[in-house]
Motif scaffolding. Structure first.
Motif, PDB file in Angstrom:
ATOM      1  N   ARG A  53       0.834  -1.209   0.000  1.00 39.53           N
ATOM      2  CA  ARG A  53       0.000   0.000   0.000  1.00 39.53           C
ATOM      3  C   ARG A  53       0.864   1.253   0.000  1.00 39.53           C
ATOM      4  NH1 ARG A  53      -4.258  -0.404   4.769  1.00 39.53           N
ATOM      5  NH2 ARG A  53      -4.479   1.792   4.166  1.00 39.53           N
ATOM      6  N   TRP A  54       1.970   1.205   0.728  1.00 34.08           N
ATOM      7  CA  TRP A  54       2.881   2.349   0.842  1.00 34.08           C
ATOM      8  C   TRP A  54       3.470   2.700  -0.522  1.00 34.08           C
ATOM      9  CZ3 TRP A  54       3.741   5.672   4.683  1.00 34.08           C
ATOM     10  CH2 TRP A  54       4.942   6.382   4.738  1.00 34.08           C
ATOM     11  N   VAL A  55       3.984   1.707  -1.233  1.00 35.20           N
ATOM     12  CA  VAL A  55       4.613   1.951  -2.528  1.00 35.20           C
ATOM     13  C   VAL A  55       3.574   2.350  -3.572  1.00 35.20           C
ATOM     14  CG1 VAL A  55       5.868   0.860  -4.431  1.00 35.20           C
ATOM     15  CG2 VAL A  55       6.603   0.482  -2.068  1.00 35.20           C
ATOM     16  N   GLU A  56       2.411   1.729  -3.510  1.00 35.56           N
ATOM     17  CA  GLU A  56       1.349   2.114  -4.451  1.00 35.56           C
ATOM     18  C   GLU A  56       0.996   3.592  -4.283  1.00 35.56           C
ATOM     19  OE1 GLU A  56      -1.766  -0.633  -3.586  1.00 35.56           O
ATOM     20  OE2 GLU A  56      -1.019  -2.160  -4.983  1.00 35.56           O
ATOM     21  N   TRP A  57       0.946   4.073  -3.043  1.00 32.91           N
ATOM     22  CA  TRP A  57       0.653   5.481  -2.800  1.00 32.91           C
ATOM     23  C   TRP A  57       1.757   6.370  -3.356  1.00 32.91           C
ATOM     24  CZ3 TRP A  57       2.556   9.901  -0.796  1.00 32.91           C
ATOM     25  CH2 TRP A  57       1.654  10.931  -0.514  1.00 32.91           C
ATOM     26  N   LEU A  58       3.011   5.992  -3.124  1.00 29.73           N
ATOM     27  CA  LEU A  58       4.138   6.799  -3.611  1.00 29.73           C
ATOM     28  C   LEU A  58       4.126   6.902  -5.136  1.00 29.73           C
ATOM     29  CD1 LEU A  58       7.053   5.556  -1.314  1.00 29.73           C
ATOM     30  CD2 LEU A  58       5.999   7.830  -1.318  1.00 29.73           C
ATOM     31  N   VAL A  59       3.842   5.797  -5.794  1.00 32.00           N
ATOM     32  CA  VAL A  59       3.829   5.799  -7.258  1.00 32.00           C
ATOM     33  C   VAL A  59       2.664   6.636  -7.786  1.00 32.00           C
ATOM     34  CG1 VAL A  59       3.528   4.354  -9.312  1.00 32.00           C
ATOM     35  CG2 VAL A  59       5.014   3.581  -7.444  1.00 32.00           C
ATOM     36  N   LYS A  60       1.501   6.470  -7.165  1.00 33.85           N
ATOM     37  CA  LYS A  60       0.308   7.179  -7.617  1.00 33.85           C
ATOM     38  C   LYS A  60       0.424   8.681  -7.385  1.00 33.85           C
ATOM     39  CE  LYS A  60      -4.742   7.187  -7.063  1.00 33.85           C
ATOM     40  NZ  LYS A  60      -5.881   6.548  -6.338  1.00 33.85           N
ATOM     41  N   HIS A  61       1.189   9.088  -6.362  1.00 34.42           N
ATOM     42  CA  HIS A  61       1.287  10.503  -5.987  1.00 34.42           C
ATOM     43  C   HIS A  61       2.674  11.068  -6.275  1.00 34.42           C
ATOM     44  CE1 HIS A  61      -2.182   9.033  -3.675  1.00 34.42           C
ATOM     45  NE2 HIS A  61      -2.630  10.274  -3.706  1.00 34.42           N
ATOM     46  N   GLU A  62       3.261  10.661  -7.368  1.00 32.81           N
ATOM     47  CA  GLU A  62       4.595  11.150  -7.710  1.00 32.81           C
ATOM     48  C   GLU A  62       4.632  12.674  -7.843  1.00 32.81           C
ATOM     49  OE1 GLU A  62       8.126  10.409 -11.050  1.00 32.81           O
ATOM     50  OE2 GLU A  62       6.261   9.252 -11.118  1.00 32.81           O
ATOM     51  N   ALA A  63       3.531  13.262  -8.257  1.00 34.59           N
ATOM     52  CA  ALA A  63       3.483  14.719  -8.394  1.00 34.59           C
ATOM     53  C   ALA A  63       3.662  15.430  -7.053  1.00 34.59           C
ATOM     54  CB  ALA A  63       2.148  15.137  -9.023  1.00 34.59           C
ATOM     55  N   GLU A  64       3.454  14.710  -5.967  1.00 36.15           N
ATOM     56  CA  GLU A  64       3.576  15.309  -4.638  1.00 36.15           C
ATOM     57  C   GLU A  64       4.978  15.150  -4.050  1.00 36.15           C
ATOM     58  OE1 GLU A  64       0.447  14.277  -1.923  1.00 36.15           O
ATOM     59  OE2 GLU A  64      -0.993  13.972  -3.553  1.00 36.15           O
ATOM     60  N   TRP A  65       5.881  14.496  -4.768  1.00 39.06           N
ATOM     61  CA  TRP A  65       7.227  14.280  -4.234  1.00 39.06           C
ATOM     62  C   TRP A  65       7.940  15.588  -3.896  1.00 39.06           C
ATOM     63  CZ3 TRP A  65       9.691   9.699  -7.447  1.00 39.06           C
ATOM     64  CH2 TRP A  65       8.931   8.542  -7.233  1.00 39.06           C
ATOM     65  N   PRO A  66       7.863  16.624  -4.748  1.00 36.51           N
ATOM     66  CA  PRO A  66       8.522  17.884  -4.372  1.00 36.51           C
ATOM     67  C   PRO A  66       8.003  18.456  -3.052  1.00 36.51           C
ATOM     68  CG  PRO A  66       8.019  17.885  -6.712  1.00 36.51           C
ATOM     69  CD  PRO A  66       7.330  16.692  -6.136  1.00 36.51           C
ATOM     70  N   ALA A  67       6.718  18.288  -2.793  1.00 36.33           N
ATOM     71  CA  ALA A  67       6.154  18.769  -1.529  1.00 36.33           C
ATOM     72  C   ALA A  67       6.697  17.969  -0.352  1.00 36.33           C
ATOM     73  CB  ALA A  67       4.627  18.691  -1.570  1.00 36.33           C
ATOM     74  N   LEU A  68       6.922  16.661  -0.567  1.00 34.13           N
ATOM     75  CA  LEU A  68       7.514  15.834   0.482  1.00 34.13           C
ATOM     76  C   LEU A  68       8.941  16.284   0.781  1.00 34.13           C
ATOM     77  CD1 LEU A  68       6.310  12.253  -0.553  1.00 34.13           C
ATOM     78  CD2 LEU A  68       5.321  13.773   1.173  1.00 34.13           C
ATOM     79  N   VAL A  69       9.675  16.621  -0.270  1.00 30.75           N
ATOM     80  CA  VAL A  69      11.045  17.104  -0.084  1.00 30.75           C
ATOM     81  C   VAL A  69      11.038  18.396   0.734  1.00 30.75           C
ATOM     82  CG1 VAL A  69      13.095  18.003  -1.247  1.00 30.75           C
ATOM     83  CG2 VAL A  69      11.904  16.006  -2.187  1.00 30.75           C
ATOM     84  N   SER A  70      10.129  19.301   0.412  1.00 31.09           N
ATOM     85  CA  SER A  70      10.042  20.568   1.139  1.00 31.09           C
ATOM     86  C   SER A  70       9.689  20.339   2.604  1.00 31.09           C
ATOM     87  CB  SER A  70       8.996  21.481   0.490  1.00 31.09           C
ATOM     88  OG  SER A  70       9.373  21.817  -0.829  1.00 31.09           O
ATOM     89  N   ARG A  71       8.749  19.431   2.858  1.00 37.02           N
ATOM     90  CA  ARG A  71       8.363  19.138   4.234  1.00 37.02           C
ATOM     91  C   ARG A  71       9.532  18.521   4.999  1.00 37.02           C
ATOM     92  NH1 ARG A  71       6.331  20.555   8.835  1.00 37.02           N
ATOM     93  NH2 ARG A  71       5.502  18.836  10.074  1.00 37.02           N
ATOM     94  N   TRP A  72      10.281  17.647   4.348  1.00 39.49           N
ATOM     95  CA  TRP A  72      11.444  17.012   4.969  1.00 39.49           C
ATOM     96  C   TRP A  72      12.484  18.062   5.364  1.00 39.49           C
ATOM     97  CZ3 TRP A  72      16.159  15.269   1.982  1.00 39.49           C
ATOM     98  CH2 TRP A  72      17.086  14.644   2.825  1.00 39.49           C
ATOM     99  N   HIS A  73      12.768  18.988   4.464  1.00 40.68           N
ATOM    100  CA  HIS A  73      13.741  20.036   4.764  1.00 40.68           C
ATOM    101  C   HIS A  73      13.263  20.917   5.923  1.00 40.68           C
ATOM    102  CE1 HIS A  73      16.460  18.986   1.658  1.00 40.68           C
ATOM    103  NE2 HIS A  73      15.717  19.382   0.634  1.00 40.68           N
ATOM    104  N   ALA A  74      11.968  21.188   5.981  1.00 42.15           N
ATOM    105  CA  ALA A  74      11.431  22.003   7.064  1.00 42.15           C
ATOM    106  C   ALA A  74      11.583  21.295   8.409  1.00 42.15           C
ATOM    107  CB  ALA A  74       9.962  22.329   6.797  1.00 42.15           C
ATOM    108  N   LEU A  75      11.278  20.002   8.438  1.00 44.51           N
ATOM    109  CA  LEU A  75      11.445  19.224   9.670  1.00 44.51           C
ATOM    110  C   LEU A  75      12.911  19.140  10.063  1.00 44.51           C
ATOM    111  CD1 LEU A  75       8.947  16.314   8.925  1.00 44.51           C
ATOM    112  CD2 LEU A  75       8.689  18.049  10.710  1.00 44.51           C
ATOM    113  N   ASP A  76      13.778  18.992   9.075  1.00 48.14           N
ATOM    114  CA  ASP A  76      15.223  18.943   9.331  1.00 48.14           C
ATOM    115  C   ASP A  76      15.676  20.231  10.014  1.00 48.14           C
ATOM    116  OD1 ASP A  76      17.922  18.476   9.339  1.00 48.14           O
ATOM    117  OD2 ASP A  76      18.162  18.486   7.176  1.00 48.14           O
ATOM    118  N   ALA A  77      15.235  21.370   9.501  1.00 48.17           N
ATOM    119  CA  ALA A  77      15.627  22.653  10.083  1.00 48.17           C
ATOM    120  C   ALA A  77      15.128  22.794  11.515  1.00 48.17           C
ATOM    121  CB  ALA A  77      15.102  23.793   9.218  1.00 48.17           C
TER     122      ALA A  77
END
Length: 245
Positions: free
Chosen positions: A187-211
């Protein structure tokens, strides 16, 4: 009620995100007294993707040789590498110890090797998370602070301080995971593949949490670990939505 065990689940789910976010491979190490639920935690982490039985799926032992672990990491690439019990590691002549493998793993690339026919074969590559367990912290096998900078250390009893109840819970969890496994990862991988357009938003959220996390503990090593912890935190947020955890 068992946050340490949940860390193992999140670390397992985080493995594909290492590649999605262009992060570097890292290690999550569970250490503490024997019979505290560490191996059970790794079996639960393994059950996200497949069978939690040793040698039957994604649950393996530090007793495998370093070469085997390296080739296995290259084979599965973006799924977690799960190695139980650091005491079982077979040291090689020349001082090969678990800490040395941590360095290799964090680079995301195996060693090139000579071919009998001549030339050199390219080393395997991976982008994932290594989950480890042992009575002693994995960093104790290293020669310097480098292992600390590549490893999230988690100490304690994953299934609580009541040893009798913890053992009963461990048996039930392992038996259940042997019967039911592999569903969450799919289910996890199916979601990631289906929502590839949201990957940049995930990257931004990751950087924000990192900071946010880096600001809590300034320093070179803490600053590096903050990125790993941020990835686990992002996984927690996503798992709440995708898997209803």
């Amino acid at each position: 009620d068992y946050p340490i065990a949940l860390v193992g689940m999140y670390a397992s789910l985080a493995a594909p995100l290492v590649w999605v976010l262009h992060a570097t491979p890292f290690v999550v190490d569970f250490s503490g007294v024997t019979s505290g639920g560490k191996s059970t935690t790794l079996r639960l982490a393994a059950s996200v993707w497949g069978s939690p039985l040793e040698g039957d799926g994604v649950f393996h032992s530090w007793g495998d040789t370093a070469v085997h672990a390296e080739l296995y990491a290259g084979l599965i690439h973006s799924l977690p590498v799960i190695l139980d019990d650091t005491k079982a590691f077979r040291s090689r002549p020349g001082g090969r110890v678990p800490g040395d493998f941590v360095y290799l793993f964090a680079q995301g690339r195996g060693r090139g090797r000579g071919l009998k026919s001549g030339g050199v074969s390219a080393g395997a590559t991976w982008r994932t998370v290594l989950l480890s367990s042992g009575e002693a912290p994995l960093a104790g096998f290293g020669k310097d602070a480098g292992v600390y900078a590549r490893t999230v250390h988690v100490r304690g009893r994953p299934l609580g301080d009541n040893e009798v109840y913890g053992n009963q819970l461990s048996k039930w969890l392992c038996a259940t995971a042997q019967q039911h496994h592999g569903h969450a990862g799919q289910r996890w991988v199916e979601w990631l593949v289906k929502h590839e357009a949201e990957w940049p938003a995930l990257v931004s959220r990751w950087h924000a949490l990192d900071a946010e996390l880096a600001a809590l503990a300034p320093g070179r090593i803490a600053g590096r670990l903050s990125g790993y912890l941020a990835l686990l935190k992002l996984t927690e947020e996503m798992a709440s939505e995708i898997l209803d955890i």
